[in-house]
Design a protein around this motif. Structure first.
Motif, PDB file in Angstrom:
ATOM      1  N   GLN A  45       0.916  -1.277  -0.014  1.00 54.97           N
ATOM      2  CA  GLN A  45       0.043   0.070   0.093  1.00 54.97           C
ATOM      3  C   GLN A  45       0.839   1.354  -0.085  1.00 54.97           C
ATOM      4  OE1 GLN A  45      -2.694   0.048   3.267  1.00 54.97           O
ATOM      5  NE2 GLN A  45      -3.783   2.072   2.393  1.00 54.97           N
ATOM      6  N   ALA A  46       1.926   1.238   0.721  1.00 53.51           N
ATOM      7  CA  ALA A  46       3.032   2.335   0.878  1.00 53.51           C
ATOM      8  C   ALA A  46       3.531   2.681  -0.366  1.00 53.51           C
ATOM      9  CB  ALA A  46       3.897   2.172   2.044  1.00 53.51           C
ATOM     10  N   TRP A  47       4.045   1.581  -1.040  1.00 53.74           N
ATOM     11  CA  TRP A  47       4.658   1.494  -2.493  1.00 53.74           C
ATOM     12  C   TRP A  47       3.609   2.274  -3.671  1.00 53.74           C
ATOM     13  CZ3 TRP A  47       7.038  -3.725  -2.675  1.00 53.74           C
ATOM     14  CH2 TRP A  47       8.322  -3.678  -1.951  1.00 53.74           C
ATOM     15  N   ARG A  48       2.298   1.567  -3.653  1.00 51.80           N
ATOM     16  CA  ARG A  48       1.156   2.164  -4.520  1.00 51.80           C
ATOM     17  C   ARG A  48       1.229   3.875  -4.163  1.00 51.80           C
ATOM     18  NH1 ARG A  48      -2.110  -2.768  -3.067  1.00 51.80           N
ATOM     19  NH2 ARG A  48      -1.335  -4.207  -4.802  1.00 51.80           N
ATOM     20  N   MET A  49       0.928   4.037  -2.848  1.00 49.97           N
ATOM     21  CA  MET A  49       0.904   5.561  -2.373  1.00 49.97           C
ATOM     22  C   MET A  49       2.142   6.416  -3.072  1.00 49.97           C
ATOM     23  SD  MET A  49      -1.094   5.193   1.203  1.00 49.97           S
ATOM     24  CE  MET A  49      -0.710   6.857   1.464  1.00 49.97           C
ATOM     25  N   ASN A  50       3.017   5.954  -3.031  1.00 52.69           N
ATOM     26  CA  ASN A  50       4.313   6.685  -3.449  1.00 52.69           C
ATOM     27  C   ASN A  50       4.558   6.357  -5.104  1.00 52.69           C
ATOM     28  OD1 ASN A  50       4.921   7.553  -1.067  1.00 52.69           O
ATOM     29  ND2 ASN A  50       5.856   5.874  -0.201  1.00 52.69           N
TER      30      ASN A  50
END
Length: 103
Positions: free
Chosen positions: A94-99
């Motif tokens: 999820q963090a990777w997708r947000m970034n």
């Protein structure tokens, strides 16, 4: 997580020779059981794969299905450790997708 290279039968025997305790024996028995399932899967593959016939004998197939149906890893709920790992991976994705990073 990457797996370590598979252990040979000789290496497994050496492990027991170094630690001949009940816990190691129990783990080696489980490894033996899983290796038998892999041998059965290879038997099925050879029967239906390249150079083999499209027919798998009923006896071989039924045995293979019984072995798979009895596998706890297909029916067990995740352990607490597995659940925590899965949740951590979900947060990381999820963090990777947000970034903007995809993987």
């Amino acid at each position: 997580m990457r797996h370590r290279r598979p252990l040979t039968a000789v290496e497994l025997a050496e492990i027991y020779d170094r630690e001949p305790i009940e816990t190691v024996l129990r783990l080696l028995q489980e490894i033996h059981r899983l290796r038998a399932t892999i041998i059965r899967a290879d038997q099925v593959r050879r029967m239906i794969g390249k150079g083999g016939s499209a027919y798998v004998s009923d006896c071989v197939w039924e045995c293979f299905e019984r072995e798979l149906d009895a596998e706890p890893c297909l029916t067990d709920p995740p352990t607490t450790r597995q659940q925590k790992f899965s949740e951590a991976m979900g947060r990381q994705l999820q963090a990777w997708r947000m970034n903007g990073r995809r993987r």
